[in-house]
Design an enzyme around this catalytic site. Sequence first.
Site, PDB file in Angstrom:
ATOM      1  N   ARG A 125      10.773  -4.719  -8.377  1.00 48.43           N
ATOM      2  CA  ARG A 125      10.100  -3.901  -9.375  1.00 48.43           C
ATOM      3  C   ARG A 125      10.102  -2.408  -9.031  1.00 48.43           C
ATOM      4  NH1 ARG A 125       4.963  -7.525  -9.754  1.00 48.43           N
ATOM      5  NH2 ARG A 125       4.028  -5.473 -10.023  1.00 48.43           N
ATOM      6  N   GLU A 181       0.353 -13.220   3.657  1.00 44.61           N
ATOM      7  CA  GLU A 181      -0.838 -14.057   3.873  1.00 44.61           C
ATOM      8  C   GLU A 181      -0.475 -15.199   4.818  1.00 44.61           C
ATOM      9  OE1 GLU A 181      -4.283 -16.102   1.066  1.00 44.61           O
ATOM     10  OE2 GLU A 181      -2.434 -15.376   0.172  1.00 44.61           O
TER      11      GLU A 181
END
Lengths: 173, 173
Positions: free
Chosen positions: A60, A97
């Site tokens: 992006r 994470e």
Amino acid sequence: MPEMLKKFIRDIPDFPKKGIVFKDITPLLNDTTALKRSVYLLCEPYLHNRPDVVVGVEARGFIFGCAVACELGAGFVPIRKPGKLPYETASASYDLEYGTDTIEMHVDAIKKGANVLMVDDLLATGGTMAAACELVRNQGGNIIGVSFLVELAFLNGREKLGDYDIRSLITYD
Amino acid sequence: MPEMLKKFIRDIPDFPKKGIVFKDITPLLNDTTALKRSVYLLCEPYLHNRPDVVVGVEARGFIFGCAVACELGAGFVPIRKPGKLPYETASASYDLEYGTDTIEMHVDAIKKGANVLMVDDLLATGGTMAAACELVRNQGGNIIGVSFLVELAFLNGREKLGDYDIRSLITYD
């Protein structure tokens, strides 16, 4: 004016997983005026201090990165996922994470001392952008700014980026 | 002029696999003049017949796609790999050398009757772009052109795309 852009950001609940509200920028991209205005506002602070290159991270970050580069009269440098760039690369890893991720940049992408503007659509935890900045610094690039369309301020991504000129057009506290 | 751009394309032998010569566009992206000129030349045929939106396919199609959209005063629509777009999507599949691949577009991305310019950096076999055009047509989009920076003409990608106004700035026969 940036606040006017907020109405083009769509909330998508439970994406990419339950409990997360995703900020969907595609309605903003789809609107001619909002898109052009966003690119202009990303460029504005650097109109009198133009970068030599703008760096964007796959995927992006490519959207606004190259548009901002063209508007500022700079070159564009893509940072990509491993194995995508065809020439010799340098890489940097960052924590997710669960586990780690890696990004790569061509070793000849940044000239020593070049002024560099980093651009991405979203500042979340800042892990990807911190790794991208590390790649640029390691090649001797002088980072004059780090700019985002959207900042999720509650995730404190700025803290991970350190002492740069960090800007975002739309902030969610 | 497009031929002058050729000197910014770097040949990388044996990438992504042995026997293939990869056309690396990163030197062109990195050069301010070559980048700006490329974007202008991609836009030029549509300056008096402007699209409502420009469509680009992840990831490298995002680089020129949004820059061309901004230059033409159009919106930008990203087509992405599966699971990346957060809102409701339509999908299209296409054949690879081994197996198939799928791309997705938001179902509200294209208004019925909208004029659409498709942009990508490279026309190779044309499979991805043919699937992208199918997605746009299925939503009622009117494809006014399909434009590439580089065309590998020896792979006959044009044949897969059919009767559109297909253009490329740099051709390798």
